[in-house]
Scaffold this active site. Structure first.
Site, short mmCIF file in Angstrom:
data_model
loop_
_atom_site.label_atom_id
_atom_site.label_comp_id
_atom_site.label_asym_id
_atom_site.label_seq_id
_atom_site.Cartn_x
_atom_site.Cartn_y
_atom_site.Cartn_z
N GLU A 1 -21.53 -0.52 -19.62
CA GLU A 1 -21.36 -0.93 -18.21
C GLU A 1 -20.71 0.15 -17.37
OE1 GLU A 1 -20.63 -2.98 -20.76
OE2 GLU A 1 -21.98 -4.68 -20.51
N HIS B 1 -18.17 -15.41 -20.48
CA HIS B 1 -19.49 -15.38 -19.84
C HIS B 1 -19.62 -16.45 -18.76
CE1 HIS B 1 -20.20 -13.15 -23.56
NE2 HIS B 1 -21.33 -12.69 -23.05
#
Lengths: 347, 335
Positions: free
Chosen positions: B72, B141
């Site tokens: 990321e 998440h």
């Protein structure tokens, strides 16, 4: 901006000029910082001139470089004007960043200089991104990411090199190993003797060269540039060099002694290149002295320019946050534009 | 109804899910501008873990739909550098909980470059990411982090609550020359709505929508809570006239539309899935009191996630997630 390389006599003299300019600029910047004229803090490039200038000598004018917190040398190597650089260090409106960046954030994107950077290890991701644009638009350029030895330990550096290597992007990563990450010796930060050995992890070339020798730097980067342009991906070039000054000005340097500094100074990159040019008959001692005097006069003029340049107007603090200014900022900006003050209400 | 909503209704529309609307927005912008490319994890052949990019890879190929390593910070940094050098990346950050992994690139590079360089860097980058609980995805998440981004200077943040705004805001984000985060709530990807078919349909960043007109109380709701608040308003219609506003953009915030409504109703509920403390709710409340303090007839109510993470077990998850019922209870407290 003029192209220069080490293939021609003019190019070699230009390289010498840029190295001397870096040293004169940074010596002056150090003095002016000590005098209290330059706010914040400054990281000087003195001693490392062959790395920045050798790298840029191997580049085309529109190639990109992404720099470090020690960025003055990269700026001058890339052809930025010391006058506007000094104005930036002074926080003046005429600086490259209108006074909003300062020493650690000097940039000139149009000249291919993607900024000095206050975050250790931030240059390589920027270079990978520029290389991605180049690759995507099939442009005849490359991007160089400079990083220090300390930055090799940063996770984002690994991520950036991995992406560039995996996608064969036209990038070159130049590690300026000046042997200290701030005040910690390189051997206390890494388990490798040669930091270029990290290249093995990406299956790309990695080489360690003498960063005090501008010719060695230019040759290595030139080869890396050719490889990048051929579509074969990035190279890691580790240039062994040394900073003569502290991590920043005011650093008391408890981590090293004068004898070590003097050992490196015996191989001074400017003196050795000057002597080589004199030996080749391309320069006389008198011509060098003249060159140095000219440059010192230019730097003095840059300081005078910076001292006399206007401070930014108050509204400048609110400009450039966005391409399209939101109302949240506009109300402060418009108040500053009209009476130089801040609006009432919440702050 | 505002002129904005009226004009949207007058245009030709088709029924799409939020997911389809976002994909259509990306498809149209990829077709419109060849400097636009998508970059992220498993957005190509895989079609995105929540299937938002879907079949775009088949039409645009690997050059324009770029699958990255699981990296990321690396791809956020690459997108930042690419945006500064002539292209227009659209990043998919798989889950908003991964923002932290890439935060250095977001906060110190993407958000600051233009400013630090005195305006001499462009930063036309879009970051799409998915937020919210409700599918048993557990704490790493399911988070809602848009307040971090809306708080951070130099970034714009939008958060669609309908299919039309999902399309219009995504297109506006991609066309913007500023870094714009598009916060998609994963529980409304299947929600359907009328979406304008005009390829130049965009929703200006910083413009709220009055989704339902009312007289008694204003509900400012975002993302999933837009639809749930509209349902609550409908259910309460016999007793209470509820106005529902979707701010659509969190930064910049269209405070004028909210203030105008509060001046009419005198009551305000702010419903947003982010944690209650120090965030989106507080910002809206603070700005309303600055501009409409003397129009308020009751204390402003907040509906959000109590300051917990999102637990895995479904009954626990439902315990902490804000809902239309919470909005109803908040309305009942002040009317």
């Amino acid at each position: 901006m003029a192209d220069f390389d080490l293939e021609s006599q003019d190019g070699r003299l230009e390289a010498l000029r840029r190295m001397v300019t870096i040293r004169a600029f940074d010596e002056e910047a150090g003095d002016r910082f000590a005098d209290g004229e330059i706010p914040g803090f400054v990281h000087l490039y003195i001693g490392e001139e062959a790395v920045g200038v050798g790298t840029c000598a191997a580049l085309k004018p529109d190639d990109y470089i992404a720099s470090t917190h020690r960025g003055h040398g990269h700026c001058i190597a890339k052809g930025l004007d010391p006058k506007y650089m000094m104005a930036e260090l002074y926080g003046k409106a005429d600086g490259y960043c209108n006074g909003k960046g300062g020493s650690m954030h000097i940039a000139d994107v149009d000249a291919g200089m993607l900024g000095a950077n206050g975050i250790v290890g931030a240059g390589p991701p920027m270079a990978t991104g520029a290389a991605l644009s180049i690759d995507y638009q099939d442009r005849d350029q490359i991007a160089v990411g400079f990083l220090g030895d300390g930055a090799v330990a940063q996770g984002q550096v690994h991520e950036a090199i991995n992406i560039a290597a995996t996608w064969d992007l036209p990038a070159v990563f130049v590690i300026e190993n000046n042997h200290y990450g701030e005040g910690t010796p390189v051997e206390n930060q890494h388990n490798l003797d040669n930091l270029s050995d990290t290249a093995q992890a990406y299956d790309i070339p990695g080489l360690t060269i003498d960063g005090m020798d501008i010719t060695a730097v230019a040759e290595a980067v030139s080869e890396a540039r050719d490889r990048a342009r051929a579509g074969d991906g990035p190279t890691i070039v580790e240039a062994e060099t040394y900073r003569y000054r502290g991590h920043y000005e005011g650093d008391e340097e408890p981590y090293r002694d004068d004898a070590e500094i003097e050992r490196w100074q015996e191989r001074d990159p400017i003196e050795s290149f000057r002597d080589r040019l004199i030996d080749r008959g391309e320069l006389t001692v008198e011509e060098f002295d003249e060159l140095q005097a000219d440059i010192e006069a230019d730097i003095d003029a840059a300081v005078e320019y910076a001292q006399d340049a206007p401070a930014p107007d108050a509204h400048e603090a609110y400009e450039d946050m966005f391409a399209e200014m939101p109302p949240e900022i506009e109300r402060f900006a418009s108040a500053a534009r009209t009476d130089g003050g801040r609006p009432g209400g919440d702050r | 109804m505002t002129a904005q909503v009226e004009s949207e209704l007058e245009t030709e529309t088709e029924e799409l899910t939020v997911r389809e609307a976002i994909r259509q927005a990306m498809r149209e912008e990829l077709e419109r501008d060849e400097d636009v490319f998508l970059i992220g994890e498993d957005i190509g052949v895989f079609g995105g873990v929540l299937e938002v990019t879907g079949d775009l890879y088949e039409d645009f190929g690997p050059e324009r739909i770029k699958d990255t390593p699981i990296s990321e910070a690396g791809f956020m940094g690459a997108a930042t550098g690419a945006a500064a050098t002539g292209t227009r990346p659209v990043v998919e950050l798989m889950f908003s909980d991964f923002t932290g992994v890439a935060m250095e690139q977001i906060m110190n590079q993407m958000a600051k470059m233009r400013y630090m360089f005195g305006g001499k860097a462009e930063m036309p980058v879009t970051v799409r990411t998915t937020e919210g609980g409700g599918m048993g995805a557990a704490s790493q998440h399911s988070g809602t982090v848009h307040s971090w981004i809306a708080h951070f200077p130099g970034l714009k943040a939008v958060a669609p609550g309908t299919a039309a705004s999902a399309k219009g805001l995504t297109k506006a984000a991609i066309r913007s020359n500023d870094p714009v985060f598009v916060f998609e709530n994963k529980m409304i990807y299947e929600q359907r709505g009328a979406v304008p078919t005009d390829e130049d349909f965009t929703i200006p960043i910083g413009e709220a929508a009055v989704e339902r007109e009312g007289e008694d109380v204003t509900v400012v709701a975002t993302q999933r809570l837009v639809g749930e608040s509209l349902e609550t308003a409908e259910n309460m219609a016999d007793d209470t006239s509820v106005e529902v506003i979707d701010p659509r953009s969190l930064y910049p915030l269209d405070i004028d539309t909210i203030v105008e409504s509060v001046k009419k109703t005198g009551r305000l509920i702010v419903a947003d899935e982010s944690p209650l403390s120090y965030g989106t709710h507080a910002e809206i409340v603070a700005r309303v009191q600055e501009e409409a303090f003397f129009s308020l007839d009751a204390p402003i109510q907040r509906v959000g996630t109590p300051d917990t993470h999102i637990p895995f077990s479904p009954p626990l998850e439902q315990e902490v997630l804000p809902s239309g019922d919470d909005v109803r209870e908040a309305i009942q407290r002040v009317t």
